[in-house]
Design an enzyme around this catalytic site. Structure first.
Site, PDB file in Angstrom:
ATOM      1  N   SER A  10      -4.992 -26.574 -66.387  1.00 37.15           N
ATOM      2  CA  SER A  10      -4.637 -25.565 -67.276  1.00 37.15           C
ATOM      3  C   SER A  10      -5.874 -25.096 -67.738  1.00 37.15           C
ATOM      4  O   SER A  10      -6.756 -25.523 -68.538  1.00 37.15           O
ATOM      5  CB  SER A  10      -3.817 -26.074 -68.324  1.00 37.15           C
ATOM      6  N   HIS A  35      -2.533 -23.185 -63.635  1.00 36.45           N
ATOM      7  CA  HIS A  35      -1.763 -22.954 -64.674  1.00 36.45           C
ATOM      8  C   HIS A  35      -2.412 -22.277 -65.747  1.00 36.45           C
ATOM      9  O   HIS A  35      -3.540 -22.354 -66.306  1.00 36.45           O
ATOM     10  CB  HIS A  35      -1.413 -24.188 -65.445  1.00 36.45           C
ATOM     11  N   ASP A  37      -2.155 -20.069 -69.234  1.00 34.79           N
ATOM     12  CA  ASP A  37      -1.270 -20.072 -70.466  1.00 34.79           C
ATOM     13  C   ASP A  37      -1.566 -18.693 -71.095  1.00 34.79           C
ATOM     14  O   ASP A  37      -2.708 -18.478 -71.625  1.00 34.79           O
ATOM     15  CB  ASP A  37      -1.688 -21.398 -71.325  1.00 34.79           C
ATOM     16  N   MET A  39      -0.706 -16.552 -74.440  1.00 33.04           N
ATOM     17  CA  MET A  39       0.107 -16.643 -75.684  1.00 33.04           C
ATOM     18  C   MET A  39      -0.422 -15.494 -76.498  1.00 33.04           C
ATOM     19  O   MET A  39      -1.250 -14.819 -76.302  1.00 33.04           O
ATOM     20  CB  MET A  39      -0.665 -17.727 -76.671  1.00 33.04           C
ATOM     21  N   HIS A  68       2.467 -19.508 -67.557  1.00 36.53           N
ATOM     22  CA  HIS A  68       3.390 -19.927 -68.485  1.00 36.53           C
ATOM     23  C   HIS A  68       3.185 -18.978 -69.786  1.00 36.53           C
ATOM     24  O   HIS A  68       2.280 -18.901 -70.510  1.00 36.53           O
ATOM     25  CB  HIS A  68       2.791 -21.223 -68.916  1.00 36.53           C
ATOM     26  N   MET A  70       3.949 -17.696 -73.077  1.00 38.78           N
ATOM     27  CA  MET A  70       4.469 -18.337 -74.445  1.00 38.78           C
ATOM     28  C   MET A  70       4.193 -16.977 -75.436  1.00 38.78           C
ATOM     29  O   MET A  70       3.468 -16.826 -76.368  1.00 38.78           O
ATOM     30  CB  MET A  70       3.381 -19.255 -74.995  1.00 38.78           C
ATOM     31  N   MET A 139       7.858 -29.354 -72.164  1.00 35.51           N
ATOM     32  CA  MET A 139       6.731 -29.233 -72.896  1.00 35.51           C
ATOM     33  C   MET A 139       6.661 -30.563 -73.613  1.00 35.51           C
ATOM     34  O   MET A 139       7.605 -31.163 -74.310  1.00 35.51           O
ATOM     35  CB  MET A 139       6.657 -28.198 -74.245  1.00 35.51           C
ATOM     36  N   GLY A 144       0.844 -24.086 -77.971  1.00 35.38           N
ATOM     37  CA  GLY A 144       0.017 -23.396 -78.698  1.00 35.38           C
ATOM     38  C   GLY A 144      -1.459 -23.957 -78.493  1.00 35.38           C
ATOM     39  O   GLY A 144      -2.461 -22.833 -78.543  1.00 35.38           O
ATOM     40  N   ASP A 172       3.824 -30.639 -69.262  1.00 29.19           N
ATOM     41  CA  ASP A 172       2.654 -29.705 -69.951  1.00 29.19           C
ATOM     42  C   ASP A 172       2.543 -30.302 -71.346  1.00 29.19           C
ATOM     43  O   ASP A 172       3.317 -30.254 -72.321  1.00 29.19           O
ATOM     44  CB  ASP A 172       2.967 -28.634 -69.808  1.00 29.19           C
TER      45      ASP A 172
HETATM   46  C1  DX5 Z   1      -0.059 -25.737 -74.565  1.00 28.89           C
HETATM   47  C2  DX5 Z   1      -0.242 -25.352 -73.144  1.00 28.89           C
HETATM   48  C3  DX5 Z   1      -0.818 -26.263 -72.306  1.00 28.89           C
HETATM   49  C4  DX5 Z   1      -2.167 -26.953 -72.483  1.00 28.89           C
HETATM   50  C5  DX5 Z   1      -2.177 -28.211 -72.256  1.00 28.89           C
HETATM   51  O1  DX5 Z   1       0.576 -24.954 -75.164  1.00 28.89           O
HETATM   52  O2  DX5 Z   1       0.932 -24.754 -72.557  1.00 28.89           O
HETATM   53  O3  DX5 Z   1      -0.974 -25.975 -70.887  1.00 28.89           O
HETATM   54  O4  DX5 Z   1      -3.177 -26.219 -71.958  1.00 28.89           O
HETATM   55  O5  DX5 Z   1      -3.407 -28.864 -72.550  1.00 28.89           O
HETATM   56  P1  DX5 Z   1      -3.729 -30.268 -72.508  1.00 28.89           P
HETATM   57  O6  DX5 Z   1      -3.731 -31.008 -71.329  1.00 28.89           O
HETATM   58  O7  DX5 Z   1      -4.971 -30.661 -73.184  1.00 28.89           O
HETATM   59  O8  DX5 Z   1      -2.661 -31.065 -73.461  1.00 28.89           O
HETATM   60 ZN    ZN Z   2       1.100 -24.396 -70.472  1.00 30.34          ZN
END
Ligand code: DX5
Ligand code: ZN
Length: 212
Positions: A10, A35, A37, A39, A68, A70, A139, A144, A172
């Site tokens: 990620s 990956h 993210d 947001m 992903h 969010m 999740m 977040g 994740d």
């Molecule tokens: C959180 C994200 C994850 C995040 C995971 O909302 O969706 O993809 O980057 O990070 P780690 O591996 O540090 O928990």
């Molecule tokens: Zn993610």
């Protein structure tokens, strides 16, 4: 036969001032996909990036971009993310009323469709859509932020899903060498990891450890 374990670093944990080289570094270290993210500050209390970053990453890496979302109202944005070069688009089950139609739209555009469940969401939310999706993202933290603790109490949800679903199950949040084993044992086969991979002294070894 055991499923192949795929590793999805990620980029949330990467240094965004050198994002291109960070992604190349992950690819060289053996990542199976990247990956990304997304947001919006509404669906989750944090803001990251939009389709233009996906578009530019598409130019510098050949491995799949696993996006992903969010965000609220993903229906407004999936075309943009698809055109930018996403290979997998995952929407949240909680983000919109008719996710079934949205998942069909993603699939019919020729890419893979995923659906994600927040920790408090049960499998019932997606049961009727399981046939049309390629991946379920469970999740293991509240979405977040990176760097949170793995929620071990999500393992029964993964086990329950694995009994009725043959597609990819992604996890994740809080994935490390140790928690990866628990998630795989429960039935997950795609591991997202931010902090564990990008903060590792040796990224290649970190990815190897995650693969088990
Ligand atoms: C959180 C994200 C994850 C995040 C995971 O909302 O969706 O993809 O980057 O990070 P780690 O591996 O540090 O928990
Ligand atoms: Zn993610």
């Amino acid at each position: 036969m055991a499923r192949k374990i795929l590793i999805a670093p990620s980029i949330l944990a990467a240094d965004f001032s050198k994002l291109g080289s960070e992604v190349k570094r992950a690819e060289a270290a053996g990542a199976d996909m990247i990956h990304v993210d997304i947001m919006d500050g509404h669906f989750v209390p944090n803001i990251t990036i939009g389709p233009s970053v996906v578009r530019d990453l598409r130019k510098i890496t050949s491995i799949p971009l696993d996006v992903h979302l969010m965000i609220k109202e993903p229906s407004k944005y999936i075309d943009g993310f698809r055109k930018a070069g996403s290979d997998i688009i995952t929407i949240h089950a909680e983000s919109e009323r008719n996710i079934g139609a949205l998942l069909s739209r993603i699939k019919s555009s020729g890419i893979k469709a995923g659906v994600s469940l927040k920790p408090k969401s049960g499998i019932d939310m997606i049961r009727k859509n399981l046939k049309k999706i390629d991946m379920v993202l469970i999740m293991t933290v509240e979405p977040g932020f990176g760097g949170q603790a793995f929620m071990r109490d999500m393992m029964p949800k993964i086990r329950e899903l694995r009994k009725i679903y043959k597609g990819d199950i992604q996890v994740d949040g809080g994935i490390s060498k140790i928690t990866a084993r628990e998630a795989v044992k429960a039935g997950a086969n795609i591991l997202v990891a931010g902090t564990y991979i990008f903060n590792a002294p040796d990224m290649k070894k970190a990815i190897k450890y995650l693969r088990g």
